[in-house]
Design a protein around this motif. Structure first.
Motif, PDB file in Angstrom:
ATOM      1  N   ASN A 202       0.869  -1.181   0.000  1.00 26.69           N
ATOM      2  CA  ASN A 202       0.000   0.000   0.000  1.00 26.69           C
ATOM      3  C   ASN A 202       0.899   1.222   0.000  1.00 26.69           C
ATOM      4  O   ASN A 202       1.954   1.231   0.632  1.00 26.69           O
ATOM      5  CB  ASN A 202      -0.908   0.007   1.228  1.00 26.69           C
ATOM      6  CG  ASN A 202      -1.900  -1.126   1.187  1.00 26.69           C
ATOM      7  OD1 ASN A 202      -2.768  -1.148   0.337  1.00 26.69           O
ATOM      8  ND2 ASN A 202      -1.760  -2.078   2.090  1.00 26.69           N
ATOM      9  N   LYS A 203       0.441   2.274  -0.696  1.00 20.13           N
ATOM     10  CA  LYS A 203       1.260   3.472  -0.862  1.00 20.13           C
ATOM     11  C   LYS A 203       0.561   4.668  -0.215  1.00 20.13           C
ATOM     12  O   LYS A 203      -0.605   4.938  -0.493  1.00 20.13           O
ATOM     13  CB  LYS A 203       1.493   3.740  -2.345  1.00 20.13           C
ATOM     14  CG  LYS A 203       2.521   4.785  -2.634  1.00 20.13           C
ATOM     15  CD  LYS A 203       2.819   4.806  -4.125  1.00 20.13           C
ATOM     16  CE  LYS A 203       4.014   5.655  -4.415  1.00 20.13           C
ATOM     17  NZ  LYS A 203       4.315   5.675  -5.844  1.00 20.13           N
ATOM     18  N   VAL A 204       1.282   5.366   0.642  1.00 25.22           N
ATOM     19  CA  VAL A 204       0.798   6.589   1.277  1.00 25.22           C
ATOM     20  C   VAL A 204       1.631   7.735   0.729  1.00 25.22           C
ATOM     21  O   VAL A 204       2.857   7.724   0.826  1.00 25.22           O
ATOM     22  CB  VAL A 204       0.919   6.513   2.813  1.00 25.22           C
ATOM     23  CG1 VAL A 204       0.517   7.833   3.435  1.00 25.22           C
ATOM     24  CG2 VAL A 204       0.068   5.394   3.360  1.00 25.22           C
ATOM     25  N   ILE A 205       0.952   8.717   0.139  1.00 29.71           N
ATOM     26  CA  ILE A 205       1.623   9.886  -0.431  1.00 29.71           C
ATOM     27  C   ILE A 205       1.191  11.118   0.366  1.00 29.71           C
ATOM     28  O   ILE A 205      -0.002  11.326   0.595  1.00 29.71           O
ATOM     29  CB  ILE A 205       1.267  10.068  -1.920  1.00 29.71           C
ATOM     30  CG1 ILE A 205       1.678   8.841  -2.721  1.00 29.71           C
ATOM     31  CG2 ILE A 205       1.910  11.325  -2.477  1.00 29.71           C
ATOM     32  CD1 ILE A 205       1.222   8.870  -4.164  1.00 29.71           C
ATOM     33  N   VAL A 206       2.164  11.902   0.800  1.00 26.96           N
ATOM     34  CA  VAL A 206       1.889  13.180   1.461  1.00 26.96           C
ATOM     35  C   VAL A 206       2.199  14.263   0.441  1.00 26.96           C
ATOM     36  O   VAL A 206       3.348  14.419   0.016  1.00 26.96           O
ATOM     37  CB  VAL A 206       2.736  13.354   2.732  1.00 26.96           C
ATOM     38  CG1 VAL A 206       2.426  14.685   3.394  1.00 26.96           C
ATOM     39  CG2 VAL A 206       2.505  12.206   3.690  1.00 26.96           C
ATOM     40  N   THR A 207       1.164  15.004   0.028  1.00 23.30           N
ATOM     41  CA  THR A 207       1.329  15.987  -1.041  1.00 23.30           C
ATOM     42  C   THR A 207       1.755  17.342  -0.498  1.00 23.30           C
ATOM     43  O   THR A 207       1.631  17.621   0.703  1.00 23.30           O
ATOM     44  CB  THR A 207       0.032  16.151  -1.845  1.00 23.30           C
ATOM     45  OG1 THR A 207      -0.971  16.694  -0.981  1.00 23.30           O
ATOM     46  CG2 THR A 207      -0.441  14.823  -2.403  1.00 23.30           C
TER      47      THR A 207
ATOM     48  N   SER B 184       0.234  20.019  -1.103  1.00 19.92           N
ATOM     49  CA  SER B 184      -0.971  20.791  -0.758  1.00 19.92           C
ATOM     50  C   SER B 184      -1.549  20.380   0.586  1.00 19.92           C
ATOM     51  O   SER B 184      -2.560  20.931   1.001  1.00 19.92           O
ATOM     52  CB  SER B 184      -2.025  20.623  -1.848  1.00 19.92           C
ATOM     53  OG  SER B 184      -2.418  19.268  -1.950  1.00 19.92           O
ATOM     54  N   GLY B 185      -0.944  19.411   1.266  1.00 21.77           N
ATOM     55  CA  GLY B 185      -1.391  19.033   2.603  1.00 21.77           C
ATOM     56  C   GLY B 185      -2.358  17.869   2.624  1.00 21.77           C
ATOM     57  O   GLY B 185      -3.023  17.655   3.621  1.00 21.77           O
ATOM     58  N   GLN B 186      -2.445  17.119   1.551  1.00 20.55           N
ATOM     59  CA  GLN B 186      -3.332  15.958   1.514  1.00 20.55           C
ATOM     60  C   GLN B 186      -2.548  14.694   1.805  1.00 20.55           C
ATOM     61  O   GLN B 186      -1.351  14.608   1.534  1.00 20.55           O
ATOM     62  CB  GLN B 186      -3.987  15.816   0.141  1.00 20.55           C
ATOM     63  CG  GLN B 186      -5.075  16.809  -0.138  1.00 20.55           C
ATOM     64  CD  GLN B 186      -5.763  16.478  -1.455  1.00 20.55           C
ATOM     65  OE1 GLN B 186      -5.121  16.031  -2.390  1.00 20.55           O
ATOM     66  NE2 GLN B 186      -7.051  16.705  -1.513  1.00 20.55           N
ATOM     67  N   ILE B 187      -3.278  13.716   2.322  1.00 22.58           N
ATOM     68  CA  ILE B 187      -2.724  12.386   2.523  1.00 22.58           C
ATOM     69  C   ILE B 187      -3.475  11.467   1.570  1.00 22.58           C
ATOM     70  O   ILE B 187      -4.703  11.405   1.595  1.00 22.58           O
ATOM     71  CB  ILE B 187      -2.902  11.920   3.979  1.00 22.58           C
ATOM     72  CG1 ILE B 187      -2.240  12.896   4.944  1.00 22.58           C
ATOM     73  CG2 ILE B 187      -2.340  10.516   4.154  1.00 22.58           C
ATOM     74  CD1 ILE B 187      -2.565  12.637   6.399  1.00 22.58           C
ATOM     75  N   LEU B 188      -2.745  10.768   0.722  1.00 27.01           N
ATOM     76  CA  LEU B 188      -3.357   9.882  -0.268  1.00 27.01           C
ATOM     77  C   LEU B 188      -3.038   8.442   0.092  1.00 27.01           C
ATOM     78  O   LEU B 188      -1.877   8.085   0.298  1.00 27.01           O
ATOM     79  CB  LEU B 188      -2.844  10.200  -1.675  1.00 27.01           C
ATOM     80  CG  LEU B 188      -3.036  11.628  -2.177  1.00 27.01           C
ATOM     81  CD1 LEU B 188      -2.403  11.791  -3.547  1.00 27.01           C
ATOM     82  CD2 LEU B 188      -4.496  11.983  -2.223  1.00 27.01           C
ATOM     83  N   TRP B 189      -4.058   7.604   0.181  1.00 30.88           N
ATOM     84  CA  TRP B 189      -3.914   6.169   0.419  1.00 30.88           C
ATOM     85  C   TRP B 189      -4.230   5.470  -0.898  1.00 30.88           C
ATOM     86  O   TRP B 189      -5.373   5.471  -1.336  1.00 30.88           O
ATOM     87  CB  TRP B 189      -4.867   5.709   1.512  1.00 30.88           C
ATOM     88  CG  TRP B 189      -4.913   4.230   1.703  1.00 30.88           C
ATOM     89  CD1 TRP B 189      -5.737   3.357   1.094  1.00 30.88           C
ATOM     90  CD2 TRP B 189      -4.095   3.455   2.576  1.00 30.88           C
ATOM     91  NE1 TRP B 189      -5.501   2.092   1.520  1.00 30.88           N
ATOM     92  CE2 TRP B 189      -4.485   2.122   2.434  1.00 30.88           C
ATOM     93  CE3 TRP B 189      -3.066   3.765   3.452  1.00 30.88           C
ATOM     94  CZ2 TRP B 189      -3.898   1.086   3.138  1.00 30.88           C
ATOM     95  CZ3 TRP B 189      -2.486   2.735   4.167  1.00 30.88           C
ATOM     96  CH2 TRP B 189      -2.894   1.417   4.001  1.00 30.88           C
ATOM     97  N   ASN B 190      -3.235   4.907  -1.524  1.00 29.81           N
ATOM     98  CA  ASN B 190      -3.380   4.247  -2.824  1.00 29.81           C
ATOM     99  C   ASN B 190      -4.077   5.152  -3.840  1.00 29.81           C
ATOM    100  O   ASN B 190      -4.902   4.710  -4.633  1.00 29.81           O
ATOM    101  CB  ASN B 190      -4.119   2.912  -2.699  1.00 29.81           C
ATOM    102  CG  ASN B 190      -3.304   1.882  -1.956  1.00 29.81           C
ATOM    103  OD1 ASN B 190      -2.086   1.958  -1.910  1.00 29.81           O
ATOM    104  ND2 ASN B 190      -3.967   0.919  -1.361  1.00 29.81           N
TER     105      ASN B 190
ATOM    106  N   ALA C 274      -7.756  10.355  -1.421  1.00 27.99           N
ATOM    107  CA  ALA C 274      -7.518  11.248  -0.284  1.00 27.99           C
ATOM    108  C   ALA C 274      -8.175  10.696   0.976  1.00 27.99           C
ATOM    109  O   ALA C 274      -9.329  10.264   0.953  1.00 27.99           O
ATOM    110  CB  ALA C 274      -8.063  12.640  -0.585  1.00 27.99           C
ATOM    111  N   VAL C 275      -7.418  10.687   2.077  1.00 25.34           N
ATOM    112  CA  VAL C 275      -7.915  10.235   3.382  1.00 25.34           C
ATOM    113  C   VAL C 275      -7.435  11.232   4.420  1.00 25.34           C
ATOM    114  O   VAL C 275      -6.529  12.032   4.195  1.00 25.34           O
ATOM    115  CB  VAL C 275      -7.418   8.808   3.723  1.00 25.34           C
ATOM    116  CG1 VAL C 275      -7.990   7.784   2.774  1.00 25.34           C
ATOM    117  CG2 VAL C 275      -5.906   8.737   3.760  1.00 25.34           C
TER     118      VAL C 275
END
Length: 144
Positions: free
Chosen positions: A66-71, A73-79, A82-83
């Motif tokens: 599973n991939k968690v991306i911190v953008t 713009s302040g978003q957290i993306l799970w696969n 946005a979460v």
């Protein structure tokens, strides 16, 4: 014996009674004007309640990685979806119950706020993630 009426003031004596009817009339008129001019108070609290949307399914949990991306713009993306931090914790808890435990790939963007990345790392620590790796570190070479 002559009877004197209380309403006659023939001898010049002061009246003992005050006629309050005009005073009450004026006060009632002022009260009605005050009530009309004051806007009605609405004691309503506007709430945005969540709607049950069957098309809004949570992002799937991959049993391998599973991939968690911190953008930036302040978003957290799970696969890719946005979460928030609460949902991230729930997904991490589910992954830690799976057998075998899937890998977690954390990819903060080069311009992402360190504070948010630190909070995501704290959430992963609280969830006791055992298999975690950082991906995309080559992007930091270009940032500096």
């Amino acid at each position: 014996m002559a009877m004197q009426t209380t309403g006659s003031n023939t001898e010049g004596e002061p009246m003992m009674d005050i006629n309050t009817t005009p005073l009450i009339d004026v006060m009632l008129v002022l009260l009605i004007m005050l009530i009309i001019t004051i806007p009605p108070q609405t004691h309503a609290v506007k709430l945005d309640l969540p709607q049950n949307d069957p098309s809004n399914t949570p992002p799937p949990i991959d049993p391998v990685k599973n991939k968690v991306i911190v953008t930036a713009s302040g978003q957290i993306l799970w696969n890719g979806s946005a979460v928030d931090q609460g949902q991230l914790r729930q997904f991490l808890d589910v992954t830690q119950q799976m057998n075998p435990v899937p890998e977690l790939h954390l990819q903060p963007e080069a311009e992402a706020r360190y504070e948010l990345v630190d909070e995501v790392l704290a959430v992963t620590k609280e969830a006791k993630v055992s298999k975690m790796g950082f991906v995309g570190n080559e992007n930091y070479i270009k940032a500096f």
